[in-house]
Design an enzyme around this catalytic site. Structure first.
Site, PDB file in Angstrom:
ATOM      1  CG  ASP A   1      45.867 -33.476 -25.641  1.00  0.00           C
ATOM      2  OD1 ASP A   1      45.967 -32.230 -25.504  1.00  0.00           O
ATOM      3  OD2 ASP A   1      45.961 -33.765 -26.992  1.00  0.00           O
TER       4      ASP A   1
ATOM      5  CE  LYS B   1      45.853 -33.161 -30.655  1.00  0.00           C
ATOM      6  NZ  LYS B   1      44.871 -33.498 -29.336  1.00  0.00           N
TER       7      LYS B   1
HETATM    8  P1  NDP Z   1      39.020 -39.585 -31.765  1.00  0.00           P
HETATM    9  O1  NDP Z   1      38.391 -39.659 -33.180  1.00  0.00           O
HETATM   10  O2  NDP Z   1      40.552 -40.198 -31.747  1.00  0.00           O
HETATM   11  O3  NDP Z   1      38.277 -40.772 -30.942  1.00  0.00           O
HETATM   12  C1  NDP Z   1      36.820 -40.624 -30.724  1.00  0.00           C
HETATM   13  C2  NDP Z   1      36.305 -41.727 -29.592  1.00  0.00           C
HETATM   14  O4  NDP Z   1      34.979 -41.527 -29.562  1.00  0.00           O
HETATM   15  C3  NDP Z   1      36.530 -43.161 -29.999  1.00  0.00           C
HETATM   16  O5  NDP Z   1      36.925 -43.737 -28.856  1.00  0.00           O
HETATM   17  C4  NDP Z   1      35.187 -43.598 -30.378  1.00  0.00           C
HETATM   18  O6  NDP Z   1      34.967 -44.953 -30.496  1.00  0.00           O
HETATM   19  C5  NDP Z   1      34.378 -42.791 -29.526  1.00  0.00           C
HETATM   20  N1  NDP Z   1      33.081 -42.553 -30.304  1.00  0.00           N
HETATM   21  C6  NDP Z   1      32.611 -41.678 -31.221  1.00  0.00           C
HETATM   22  N2  NDP Z   1      31.334 -41.718 -31.596  1.00  0.00           N
HETATM   23  C7  NDP Z   1      30.934 -42.766 -30.243  1.00  0.00           C
HETATM   24  C8  NDP Z   1      29.550 -43.048 -30.235  1.00  0.00           C
HETATM   25  N3  NDP Z   1      28.478 -42.638 -30.860  1.00  0.00           N
HETATM   26  N4  NDP Z   1      29.522 -43.927 -29.212  1.00  0.00           N
HETATM   27  C9  NDP Z   1      30.530 -44.490 -28.333  1.00  0.00           C
HETATM   28  N5  NDP Z   1      31.847 -43.909 -28.716  1.00  0.00           N
HETATM   29  C10 NDP Z   1      31.938 -43.043 -29.910  1.00  0.00           C
HETATM   30  O7  NDP Z   1      38.769 -38.247 -30.964  1.00  0.00           O
HETATM   31  P2  NDP Z   1      39.705 -37.689 -29.841  1.00  0.00           P
HETATM   32  O8  NDP Z   1      40.111 -38.719 -29.051  1.00  0.00           O
HETATM   33  O9  NDP Z   1      40.544 -36.818 -30.513  1.00  0.00           O
HETATM   34  O10 NDP Z   1      38.409 -36.699 -29.182  1.00  0.00           O
HETATM   35  C11 NDP Z   1      37.442 -37.307 -28.459  1.00  0.00           C
HETATM   36  C12 NDP Z   1      36.822 -36.184 -27.645  1.00  0.00           C
HETATM   37  O11 NDP Z   1      37.739 -35.762 -26.816  1.00  0.00           O
HETATM   38  C13 NDP Z   1      36.215 -35.236 -28.456  1.00  0.00           C
HETATM   39  O12 NDP Z   1      34.643 -35.113 -27.761  1.00  0.00           O
HETATM   40  C14 NDP Z   1      36.885 -34.076 -28.376  1.00  0.00           C
HETATM   41  O13 NDP Z   1      36.351 -32.997 -28.525  1.00  0.00           O
HETATM   42  C15 NDP Z   1      37.766 -34.082 -27.000  1.00  0.00           C
HETATM   43  N6  NDP Z   1      38.791 -33.540 -26.745  1.00  0.00           N
HETATM   44  C16 NDP Z   1      38.940 -32.737 -25.892  1.00  0.00           C
HETATM   45  C17 NDP Z   1      40.362 -31.958 -25.604  1.00  0.00           C
HETATM   46  C18 NDP Z   1      40.168 -30.931 -24.497  1.00  0.00           C
HETATM   47  O14 NDP Z   1      41.258 -30.100 -24.576  1.00  0.00           O
HETATM   48  N7  NDP Z   1      39.195 -30.616 -23.797  1.00  0.00           N
HETATM   49  C19 NDP Z   1      41.357 -32.342 -26.380  1.00  0.00           C
HETATM   50  C20 NDP Z   1      41.165 -33.389 -27.474  1.00  0.00           C
HETATM   51  C21 NDP Z   1      39.990 -33.888 -27.425  1.00  0.00           C
HETATM   52  P3  NDP Z   1      35.244 -46.068 -31.493  1.00  0.00           P
HETATM   53  O15 NDP Z   1      36.590 -46.315 -31.551  1.00  0.00           O
HETATM   54  O16 NDP Z   1      34.354 -47.168 -31.129  1.00  0.00           O
HETATM   55  O17 NDP Z   1      34.806 -45.224 -32.703  1.00  0.00           O
END
Ligand code: NDP
Length: 317
Positions: free
Chosen positions: A128, A92
């Site tokens: 999104d 993306k």
């Molecule tokens: P990214 O990898 O871009 O971002 C992940 C995020 O999760 C970051 O903010 C990261 O924080 C945080 N994170 C990961 N692990 C932890 C933890 N253990 N504790 C706290 N924060 C954590 O992923 P996406 O943004 O693409 O996806 C995020 C979520 O959104 C996923 O669960 C995905 O399934 C969901 N999603 C759903 C969609 C839908 O259509 N329903 C579409 C796209 C995504 P840090 O920066 O600190 O690492």
């Protein structure tokens, strides 16, 4: 065409040899095997073909394109007459720099999830954020306008949700993230694209949410905490104020610890299946110019998840 043609996972080599005469759409990602988009989009195409036979030749496929191949693959998708593409992890953000034009939504999010062929190139869009807004309006009967939004996470999904909240005129936006640098980047992006709204935006450390968060609010989990079995919640249940509504972008599992805590507190709460469906419906409308059969798409998704839960796993997009 046999159903398994749209269930197959195609590769870049398959793309180079693609010789279908009809109109093709596709989702591209890596991995892509468990993508739910083909089932949702092919159900929508079959439905609209009943009234608009011109769409009966349209089919939606899935391609596993590796991170290093996307720059080379996009022109080939165009040559092979693909009308539209969805992009999912990890393409993306990279594809943002590969499109010839883009929508204001894509620009403000800094990523593209939907492409439409324009001339020999690609027009980039991102559904999104508006998909999230439509999901919250549908599931929680809550407009983002004038709502206090507490957003957990600062990754790709959070960027789209932040842009939606700001463009819809939220009352305030509090963004909590674990990594301060990723939070800083999202705050800078918000300030750049929504300067007139930026006085309503605050960042916080997810590990210690401030006691004075606004209430009532919409609390959104856009972290990936909750995806794995045994994951906890990114937000302390004791901080759910009365009148709070809760949305989790995760839809598999259907109920995370975060959602469970919200429901136990008697709060309205919904999972991310509706966001998945609505972003797909908006992409469908972008390509076809027709209203998407949202109920048909949601039904196809639910059926597919039920089937996948018996057999294995499902994945985002
Ligand atoms: P990214 O990898 O871009 O971002 C992940 C995020 O999760 C970051 O903010 C990261 O924080 C945080 N994170 C990961 N692990 C932890 C933890 N253990 N504790 C706290 N924060 C954590 O992923 P996406 O943004 O693409 O996806 C995020 C979520 O959104 C996923 O669960 C995905 O399934 C969901 N999603 C759903 C969609 C839908 O259509 N329903 C579409 C796209 C995504 P840090 O920066 O600190 O690492």
């Amino acid at each position: 065409m046999p159903a398994d043609e749209t269930e197959k996972v195609y590769t870049f080599e398959d793309l180079k040899n693609w010789n279908r005469e009809d109109v093709s759409l596709a989702v591209i990602g890596c991995p892509i095997t468990h993508s739910l988009s083909p089932v949702m989009q092919n159900a929508a195409l079959a439905e609209i073909s009943k009234k608009s036979p011109a769409f009966s030749g349209w089919k939606y496929f899935r391609f596993e394109i590796e991170p290093g191949q996307i720059g080379e693959a996009l022109p080939v998708f165009s040559e092979k007459n693909f009308a539209g593409l969805n992009l999912t992890l990890p393409h993306k953000v990279v594809a943002f720099d590969l499109v010839s034009e883009m929508s204001p939504e894509a620009q403000s999010i800094g990523a593209v999830n939907t492409l439409a062929r324009r001339g020999g190139g690609w027009f980039g869009h991102n559904t999104d954020g508006r998909g999230f807004a439509a999901a919250v309006a549908g599931d929680l009967q809550l407009p983002l306008r004038d709502t206090n939004v507490i957003l957990l996470g600062a990754g790709g999904a959070a960027r789209a949700i932040a842009a939606a909240a700001l463009s819809e005129g939220c009352r305030s936006l509090h963004i909590g993230n674990r990594d301060p640098e990723r939070l800083r980047v999202l705050l800078a992006q918000s300030e750049k694209y929504f300067p007139e709204m930026f006085s309503r935006v605050r960042g916080f450390d997810l590990a210690s949410p401030p006691a004075d968060l606004p209430a009532p609010a919409l609390v959104v989990n856009a972290t990936s905490l909750g995806l794995k079995p045994g994951d906890g919640s990114p937000f302390p249940a004791k901080m759910f104020a009365p009148g709070t509504a809760v949305y989790d972008t995760i839809y598999e599992p259907a109920e995370t610890a975060f959602l469970k805590a919200a429901r136990a507190a008697g709060l309205p709460a919904a999972n991310g299946l509706s966001m998945l469906c609505r972003q797909g419906a908006l992409a469908f409308e972008f390509w076809t110019g027709l209203d998407a059969p949202v109920a048909v798409m949601a039904g196809a998704l639910k059926k597919s998840i039920a089937r996948a839960n018996c057999a294995g796993k499902v994945a985002a997009k």
